[in-house]
Scaffold this motif. Structure first.
Motif, mmCIF file in Angstrom:
data_model
loop_
_atom_site.group_PDB
_atom_site.id
_atom_site.type_symbol
_atom_site.label_atom_id
_atom_site.label_comp_id
_atom_site.label_asym_id
_atom_site.label_seq_id
_atom_site.Cartn_x
_atom_site.Cartn_y
_atom_site.Cartn_z
ATOM 1 N N ILE A 1 0.828 -1.206 0.000
ATOM 2 C CA ILE A 1 0.000 0.000 0.000
ATOM 3 C C ILE A 1 0.864 1.258 0.000
ATOM 4 C CG2 ILE A 1 -1.610 1.370 1.397
ATOM 5 C CD1 ILE A 1 -2.851 -1.346 2.260
ATOM 6 N N LEU A 2 1.943 1.245 0.784
ATOM 7 C CA LEU A 2 2.784 2.427 0.929
ATOM 8 C C LEU A 2 3.929 2.483 -0.082
ATOM 9 C CD1 LEU A 2 2.969 2.575 4.814
ATOM 10 C CD2 LEU A 2 1.433 3.827 3.294
ATOM 11 N N TYR B 1 -1.403 9.615 2.794
ATOM 12 C CA TYR B 1 -2.239 8.439 3.034
ATOM 13 C C TYR B 1 -2.886 8.483 4.420
ATOM 14 C CZ TYR B 1 -3.762 3.606 3.355
ATOM 15 O OH TYR B 1 -4.511 2.476 3.514
ATOM 16 N N PHE B 2 -2.105 8.867 5.434
ATOM 17 C CA PHE B 2 -2.599 8.855 6.807
ATOM 18 C C PHE B 2 -3.238 10.169 7.245
ATOM 19 C CE2 PHE B 2 0.420 5.272 7.240
ATOM 20 C CZ PHE B 2 -0.478 4.332 7.714
ATOM 21 N N TYR B 3 -3.258 11.179 6.393
ATOM 22 C CA TYR B 3 -3.785 12.484 6.778
ATOM 23 C C TYR B 3 -5.248 12.371 7.182
ATOM 24 C CZ TYR B 3 -4.744 17.456 6.773
ATOM 25 O OH TYR B 3 -5.099 18.718 7.153
ATOM 26 N N THR C 1 8.439 8.988 -0.756
ATOM 27 C CA THR C 1 7.689 7.940 -0.070
ATOM 28 C C THR C 1 7.097 8.455 1.231
ATOM 29 O OG1 THR C 1 9.129 6.248 -1.023
ATOM 30 C CG2 THR C 1 7.819 5.604 0.879
ATOM 31 N N THR D 1 -6.859 10.331 9.173
ATOM 32 C CA THR D 1 -7.481 9.016 9.264
ATOM 33 C C THR D 1 -7.372 8.424 10.658
ATOM 34 O OG1 THR D 1 -5.445 7.919 8.571
ATOM 35 C CG2 THR D 1 -7.033 8.432 6.852
ATOM 36 N N ASP E 1 4.135 10.543 0.502
ATOM 37 C CA ASP E 1 2.991 9.682 0.170
ATOM 38 C C ASP E 1 2.360 9.099 1.440
ATOM 39 O OD1 ASP E 1 3.421 10.192 -2.494
ATOM 40 O OD2 ASP E 1 4.426 8.276 -2.892
ATOM 41 N N ILE E 2 3.189 8.737 2.421
ATOM 42 C CA ILE E 2 2.698 8.209 3.690
ATOM 43 C C ILE E 2 1.902 9.279 4.431
ATOM 44 C CG2 ILE E 2 3.405 7.372 5.978
ATOM 45 C CD1 ILE E 2 5.816 6.056 4.471
#
Length: 65
Positions: free
Chosen positions: A22-23, A50-52, A43, A54, A46-47
């Protein structure tokens, strides 16, 4: 000095492989555990995306710090 991101898992490589997929990171076998690790700025960005917004509770505070 640079930022880094790492997740380790002792027993369940399948979960870590999925997280790595996923990451966009690969699983590395250490002596007694598996790990996905990155210091690549793209990267890590991107992480962050993704976690913003959540996570909830204390984890949310730790992540923002």
């Amino acid at each position: 000095m640079s930022h880094g991101f790492e997740i380790t898992q002792k027993l369940d490589k399948i979960v870590l492989t999925s997280i790595g997929f996923i990451l966009g990171m690969i699983v590395v076998k250490k002596k007694t555990y598996f790990s996905v690790v990155s210091t690549n700025s793209k990267t890590i960005n991107d992480i962050i995306l993704y976690f913003y917004s959540t996570m909830k509770g204390m984890k949310s505070l730790e992540y923002r710090i």
